[in-house]
Design an enzyme around this catalytic site. Structure first.
Site, PDB file in Angstrom:
ATOM      1  N   TYR A 148      -9.081  70.858  -6.774  1.00 19.34           N
ATOM      2  CA  TYR A 148      -8.416  71.983  -7.420  1.00 19.34           C
ATOM      3  C   TYR A 148      -9.379  72.847  -8.235  1.00 19.34           C
ATOM      4  CZ  TYR A 148      -3.999  69.419  -6.457  1.00 19.34           C
ATOM      5  OH  TYR A 148      -2.950  68.775  -5.860  1.00 19.34           O
ATOM      6  N   TRP A 165       4.737  67.766   6.777  1.00 20.97           N
ATOM      7  CA  TRP A 165       6.199  67.614   6.647  1.00 20.97           C
ATOM      8  C   TRP A 165       6.968  68.424   7.678  1.00 20.97           C
ATOM      9  CZ3 TRP A 165       6.931  63.240   5.174  1.00 20.97           C
ATOM     10  CH2 TRP A 165       6.248  62.668   4.112  1.00 20.97           C
ATOM     11  N   ASP A 211       4.907  68.875 -10.829  1.00 17.19           N
ATOM     12  CA  ASP A 211       3.500  68.737 -10.401  1.00 17.19           C
ATOM     13  C   ASP A 211       2.610  69.350 -11.469  1.00 17.19           C
ATOM     14  OD1 ASP A 211       1.061  68.626  -8.708  1.00 17.19           O
ATOM     15  OD2 ASP A 211       2.480  68.250  -7.102  1.00 17.19           O
ATOM     16  N   ASP A 237       1.780  66.888 -16.626  1.00 17.80           N
ATOM     17  CA  ASP A 237       1.048  65.701 -16.182  1.00 17.80           C
ATOM     18  C   ASP A 237       2.024  64.528 -16.216  1.00 17.80           C
ATOM     19  OD1 ASP A 237      -0.403  63.327 -16.119  1.00 17.80           O
ATOM     20  OD2 ASP A 237      -2.126  64.192 -17.154  1.00 17.80           O
ATOM     21  N   PHE A 238       2.279  63.933 -15.044  1.00 10.99           N
ATOM     22  CA  PHE A 238       3.330  62.904 -15.019  1.00 10.99           C
ATOM     23  C   PHE A 238       2.932  61.605 -15.710  1.00 10.99           C
ATOM     24  CE2 PHE A 238       2.275  62.798 -10.181  1.00 10.99           C
ATOM     25  CZ  PHE A 238       1.248  61.874 -10.323  1.00 10.99           C
ATOM     26  N   HIS A 256      -0.268  56.181  -3.494  1.00 16.07           N
ATOM     27  CA  HIS A 256      -1.471  55.717  -2.789  1.00 16.07           C
ATOM     28  C   HIS A 256      -2.758  56.378  -3.318  1.00 16.07           C
ATOM     29  CE1 HIS A 256      -2.095  58.790   0.753  1.00 16.07           C
ATOM     30  NE2 HIS A 256      -1.785  59.417  -0.359  1.00 16.07           N
TER      31      HIS A 256
HETATM   32  C1  LIG Z   1      -1.226  63.443  -2.179  1.00 16.83           C
HETATM   33  S1  LIG Z   1      -0.303  64.680  -2.958  1.00 16.83           S
HETATM   34  C2  LIG Z   1       1.309  64.449  -2.236  1.00 16.83           C
HETATM   35  C3  LIG Z   1       2.122  65.708  -2.297  1.00 16.83           C
HETATM   36  C4  LIG Z   1       3.557  65.598  -1.798  1.00 16.83           C
HETATM   37  N1  LIG Z   1       4.316  64.620  -2.526  1.00 16.83           N
HETATM   38  C5  LIG Z   1       3.574  65.317  -0.314  1.00 16.83           C
HETATM   39  O1  LIG Z   1       3.939  64.201   0.103  1.00 16.83           O
HETATM   40  O2  LIG Z   1       3.213  66.229   0.443  1.00 16.83           O
HETATM   41  C6  LIG Z   1      -0.073  64.090  -4.608  1.00 16.83           C
HETATM   42  C7  LIG Z   1       0.530  65.142  -5.533  1.00 16.83           C
HETATM   43  O3  LIG Z   1       0.541  64.620  -6.862  1.00 16.83           O
HETATM   44  C8  LIG Z   1       0.135  65.639  -7.775  1.00 16.83           C
HETATM   45  N2  LIG Z   1      -0.442  65.020  -8.976  1.00 16.83           N
HETATM   46  C9  LIG Z   1      -1.571  64.263  -9.051  1.00 16.83           C
HETATM   47  N3  LIG Z   1      -1.783  63.852 -10.322  1.00 16.83           N
HETATM   48  C10 LIG Z   1      -0.759  64.368 -11.063  1.00 16.83           C
HETATM   49  C11 LIG Z   1      -0.415  64.293 -12.448  1.00 16.83           C
HETATM   50  N4  LIG Z   1      -1.159  63.583 -13.309  1.00 16.83           N
HETATM   51  N5  LIG Z   1       0.705  64.927 -12.860  1.00 16.83           N
HETATM   52  C12 LIG Z   1       1.476  65.642 -11.986  1.00 16.83           C
HETATM   53  N6  LIG Z   1       1.208  65.741 -10.664  1.00 16.83           N
HETATM   54  C13 LIG Z   1       0.094  65.112 -10.208  1.00 16.83           C
HETATM   55  C14 LIG Z   1      -0.892  66.425  -6.981  1.00 16.83           C
HETATM   56  O4  LIG Z   1      -1.104  67.716  -7.503  1.00 16.83           O
HETATM   57  C15 LIG Z   1      -0.279  66.434  -5.584  1.00 16.83           C
HETATM   58  O5  LIG Z   1       0.582  67.529  -5.398  1.00 16.83           O
END
Ligand SMILES: C[S@@+](CC[C@H](N)C(=O)[O-])C[C@H]1O[C@@H](n2cnc3c(N)ncnc32)[C@H](O)[C@@H]1O
Length: 345
Positions: A148, A165, A211, A237-238, A256
């Site tokens: 990013y 998807w 996100d 930030d989750f 994962h």
């Molecule tokens: C591998 S991607 C999967 C995206 C979606 N769920 C999919 O299956 O297409 C993981 C997602 O988690 C988000 N992410 C990673 N760390 C995060 C955080 N600390 N807080 C919020 N979102 C986060 C990323 O920006 C990304 O969009």
């Protein structure tokens, strides 16, 4: 070993020795426009015509086309003493940049991003660490920070997430009846591809995409229609910020990316925020319990080693996480490429 078995073993050896070239071959042919040209021309073409139309050397193009035939991305026929090349169904459907269900960004990710890091596979195995920090001047080991850093990197990653998807969102969201979860939060919901499918399958649902702020902003601008009032966005930030209350949390291809303790931390936060009777839906490539396959999960496990601190896991590994976080009544459904695991509060 008898002679036939030895011949088979040798064939495997030589095939696999060059397998690293496969995504490069697919991406190069796609980037140069071979699959789009053949899809749009409606008739097979000679290598000279293809080279001429795409502005390449006939010598190089013939080599590329023959390799594509070898891997069954293209097919050949002989007519009037000429060799004519045409797309296979695989190329028509997925390999052209303009194919209806193109997997172009997935090819690009393998052939460029993963390929670069794979030069350090032995280091990754020795250290048990992602190799992003070895590439260029990137000091971070956080995959997302690396990707990013630039607007174009972020957009490319989101396209990569989105295109998959087109193939699988229906089966994954139909694995369980989700109609009794009206308020859904897609945690790490990225472009909203699953959110869109969810509201089309479940007319009483609304979905919040949670996100990182930069992802949410790009999602709003480029991926989700502003007319769509059943989808809302929540940037944060989750691991740190408050989790919006919901009946169902979707966590797709997100666990994962993280180490075990982070997965439990996140699931525990979701359990706390979850409405009573609600649940969490995990979508991942799940390894067989005895680790015999599927190959996609085994290979992706290695890719995750190269780029994140996460891995692909078995059903019992996910069960341990869900139990530790407080979720119960855990059910798993195999849906093909991705599996769905539902846990209830
Ligand atoms: C591998 S991607 C999967 C995206 C979606 N769920 C999919 O299956 O297409 C993981 C997602 O988690 C988000 N992410 C990673 N760390 C995060 C955080 N600390 N807080 C919020 N979102 C986060 C990323 O920006 C990304 O969009």
């Amino acid at each position: 070993m008898n002679a036939t078995e030895e011949a088979e073993a040798l064939k495997m050896l030589f095939r696999n020795q060059h397998a690293f070239l496969i995504p490069k071959i697919m991406l190069t042919a796609s980037d140069l426009g071979v699959f789009d040209l053949l899809m749009e021309s409606k008739e097979p073409l000679t290598s000279v015509t293809i080279a001429e139309r795409l502005g390449t050397s006939p010598f190089g193009m013939e080599r590329l086309l023959d390799a594509c035939v070898g891997y069954k991305f293209l097919q050949v026929e002989r007519k009037d003493n000429q060799t004519l090349y045409g797309n296979t169904n695989l190329a028509n459907l997925y390999l052209g940049k303009r194919s209806p269900r193109t997997q172009y960004y997935s090819l690009k990710f393998s052939a460029e991003f993963t390929y670069m890091r794979a030069q350090h596979l032995a280091d990754a195995v020795r250290e048990g660490e992602p190799q992003t920090y070895r590439i260029n001047d990137i000091s971070t080991r956080n995959f997302y920070e690396a990707f990013y850093r630039t607007e174009s990197g972020l957009r490319e990653f989101m396209k990569l997430m989105h295109e998959m998807w087109r193939l699988w969102s229906g089966v994954v969201l139909n694995a369980f009846d989700l109609s009794h979860f009206p308020l859904v939060c897609d945690v790490g919901g990225c472009t909203g591809a699953l959110a869109n499918k969810c509201i089309s399958l479940y007319p009483n649902s609304t979905v919040t995409i949670f996100d990182l702020p930069e992802v949410v902003e790009t999602g709003k601008k480029h991926f989700v229609s502003s007319e769509e009032h059943r989808i809302t966005f929540h940037g944060g930030d989750f691991f740190k910020d408050p989790i919006p209350e919901a009946d169902l949390y979707i966590l797709s291809r997100t666990l994962h990316c993280f180490a075990d303790e982070k997965c439990v931390q996140l699931l525990t936060r979701l359990h706390k925020a979850c409405k009573p009777g609600g649940g969490v839906l995990i979508v991942e490539r799940v390894l067989n319990e005895d680790r015999t396959g599927p190959l996609e999960a085994q290979i992706y496990g290695l890719v995750m080693l190269l780029i994140t601190q996460g891995k692909e896991r078995t059903p019992s590994e996910y069960n341990v996480f869900l139990n530790a976080a407080g979720f119960k009544e855990i059910q798993q459904k195999k849906t093909g490429h991705f599996d769905a695991i539902l846990g209830r509060k």
